[in-house]
Write an enzyme that holds these catalytic residues in place. Structure first.
Site, PDB file in Angstrom:
ATOM      1  CG  HIS A   1      -4.209   4.328   5.290  1.00  0.00           C
ATOM      2  ND1 HIS A   1      -3.787   3.809   4.100  1.00  0.00           N
ATOM      3  CD2 HIS A   1      -5.103   3.444   5.788  1.00  0.00           C
ATOM      4  CE1 HIS A   1      -4.397   2.666   3.874  1.00  0.00           C
ATOM      5  NE2 HIS A   1      -5.206   2.418   4.876  1.00  0.00           N
TER       6      HIS A   1
ATOM      7  CG  ASP B   1      -1.164   6.062   3.389  1.00  0.00           C
ATOM      8  OD1 ASP B   1      -0.516   5.190   4.002  1.00  0.00           O
ATOM      9  OD2 ASP B   1      -2.275   5.845   2.852  1.00  0.00           O
TER      10      ASP B   1
END
Ligand code: GLT
Ligand code: MN
Length: 388
Positions: free
Chosen positions: A57, A60
Site C-alpha cells: 500500500h 506501507d
C-alpha cells in the site's frame, strides 16, 4: 529437517503483501506481540528468500502525511534497493481504509469530498506504482459498505465507485502507464456488509465500466471462505473470464473473522486444487500471498518460508496427480462416456436442432453409470498424505 527441493526460486514468481510481514501481532483483543519489521527489511528478507516480488500500500512504504521531498527520498532509496536485491514491486494498492476519514467508505462515502480525496490518494499512488514499475493496481474496498442499509443505496454507491474508476482509468491512459486495475472482493469485515462481495459480482461490475479491458480481479482464499464459498471454483471463474490478474492465497476456516492463515495450513485439498488450477491453466500472474504470521511469532520469516514451500509441495503433488496411472485411468473412465456426442450442439443450426429434438436417451443406462468418486477422492487423500 525440511526437504530442500521445495525451496523457492525466483522463477516461481512468489510475492507477499508486505503489510502482512509488518504486522505487529495486534488484534481487537490484544496489544502488539512483536516489533514492526520495517518495510525495507521486509523487502530485503523476501529477496533473500527468493521471492520474486512484493505487494504494498502507499502508506506501507511512505508514511501517511509525508512531504513530497520525503516521498521522493523514500522512492529513490527503494528503487536502488530493488535493483540491488533483484526484487520487483508486483502489486500496488492504496490504503483507503485506515484513516478515520474513511470510516464510512472511500469511493462510496456519502460525502463527495471524501470520494474525491480517495480518488486523489489513488492518483498519487498510481504515480508511485508507475515509478516502481508495478503492473497490477488493486482496489480492496475494505470500507466500501454499510452497517445501516438506510444510510445509502447500493446502486448509488456503485455509481460513485464507477465514476472514480472511470476517471482513474482515463488518468492511466493519459499518462500511458502500463497498469491494470484489479478489484478484490470480500463479503464483510471491517464493515457489516461490503459492496462487491464475490468474484461474480466483481465480474459483472467490471462490465459496467468505461474500460472493462483495463480491469480484472484478484480473489483471496480467505475472503471467499468468509462468504462460505469454494475458493477453487471462485478462482476458476475469474480465470475462465480471462480476468485473473493476481491472486491472494492464504488459509481460512469458513464463516469466521478474517484469519489470513498460512496457505495450505488449514485445508490441504483446497490448497491442492487452487495450485492445480493455476498450474494446469498456466496462470501468468504472480503467486501472491496475503496472510499474516501468527501473533505467537517473533519475526515473519518462518511464515514466509512455509507459504512458498507449501505452494511448491502442492505443485509436486499436482504433477504426481497428473501422471498417476491409476488416477488418470479413473479420470479417463469418468470422462470417457459417449465421446461421439461431444460438440454436437457447439453450433446452432436447423439440422442440429432437429437432431437434438429427435434424440433418444436411455435414462436407465445413463443414471446407472458407475462413478467411482469416493475411490478417486481416496486416491487423492492418500497421494496428499504421501502413502500412494
Ligand atoms: C487488507 C486486506 C487484504 C487486502 C489488502 C489490500 S489490505 O489487509 O485484508 O485482503 O488485499 O488493500
Ligand atoms: Mn487480500
Amino acid at each position: 529437517m525440511l526437504a530442500s527441493r521445495f525451496a523457492p526460486k525466483r522463477e516461481d514468481k512468489f510475492a507477499f503483501g508486505i503489510w502482512g510481514l509488518q504486522n505487529r501481532g495486534r488484534d481487537p483483543f490484544g496489544d502488539q506481540t512483536r516489533q514492526e519489521t520495517p518495510a525495507l527489511k521486509c523487502i530485503q528478507g523476501l529477496a533473500e528468500r527468493n521471492a520474486f516480488g512484493f505487494e504494498f500500500h502507499d502508506n506501507d512504504i511512505i508514511p501517511f502525511g509525508s512531504s513530497a521531498a520525503q516521498r521522493d527520498a523514500i522512492l529513490t532509496d527503494l528503487k536502488k534497493c530493488m535493483g540491488d536485491w533483484g526484487i520487483k514491486a508486483t502489486m500496488a494498492t492504496t490504503n483507503t481504509f485506515y484513516h478515520p476519514v474513511f470510516k464510512d467508505g472511500a469511493f462510496t462515502s456519502t460525502d463527495p469530498a471524501i470520494r474525491l480525496y480517495a480518488t486523489q490518494k489513488v492518483l498519487n499512488c498510481l504515480d508511485i506504482a508507475a515509478e516502481l514499475g508495478t503492473g497490477v493496481f488493486v482496489f480492496w474496498g475494505g470500507r466500501e459498505g454499510v452497517e445501516v442499509d438506510a444510510s445509502k443505496c447500493p446502486i448509488e454507491a456503485s455509481k460513485w465507485f464507477r465514476e472514480s474508476l472511470n476517471f482513474l482509468c482515463e488518468f492511466v491512459r493519459a499518462k500511458k502507464y502500463a497498469i491494470k486495475f484489479s478489484i478484490e472482493p470480500k463479503p464483510n469485515e471491517p464493515r457489516g456488509d461490503l459492496f462487491l462481495p464475490t468474484v461474480g459480482s466483481v465480474l459483472a461490475f467490471i462490465e459496467t465500466l468505461q474500460y472493462p479491458e483495463m480491469c480484472g480481479i484478484n480473489p483471496e482464499t480467505a475472503h471467499i471462505k468468509i462468504a462460505g464459498l469454494n475458493p477453487y471454483h471462485e478462482f476458476a471463474q475469474a480465470l475462465d473470464a480471462g480476468k485473473l490478474l493476481d491472486v491472494h492465497l492464504n488459509g481460512q476456516k469458513p464463516l469466521r473473522f478474517d484469519q489470513d492463515l498460512t496457505f495450505g495450513s488449514d485445508d490441504l485439498k483446497e490448497a491442492f486444487f487452487t495450485t492445480k488450477l493455476l498450474q494446469d491453466h498456466k496462470y501468468q500472474g504472480t503467486i501472491g500471498f496475503d496472510c499474516h504470521p501468527y501473533r505467537t511469532e517473533s519475526d515473519p520469516w518462518d511464515f514466509v518460508d512455509r507459504n512458498m514451500r507449501n505452494y511448491n509441495i502442492m505443485k509436486e503433488k499436482v504433477a504426481q496427480f497428473n501422471t498417476n496411472k491409476e488416477i488418470q485411468g479413473l479420470l479417463g473412465e469418468i470422462h470417457g462416456a459417449n465421446k461421439d456426442l461431444v460438440g454436437l450442439i457447439a453450433q446452432y443450426s436447423p439440422q442440429t436442432l432437429d437432431k437434438l429434438r429427435n434424440m433418444q436417451f436411455n435414462l436407465e443406462a445413463l443414471a446407472g453409470r458407475k462413478l467411482r468418486y469416493e475411490y478417486l477422492d481416496q486416491l487423492l487423500t492418500e497421494l496428499l498424505l504421501g502413502v500412494l
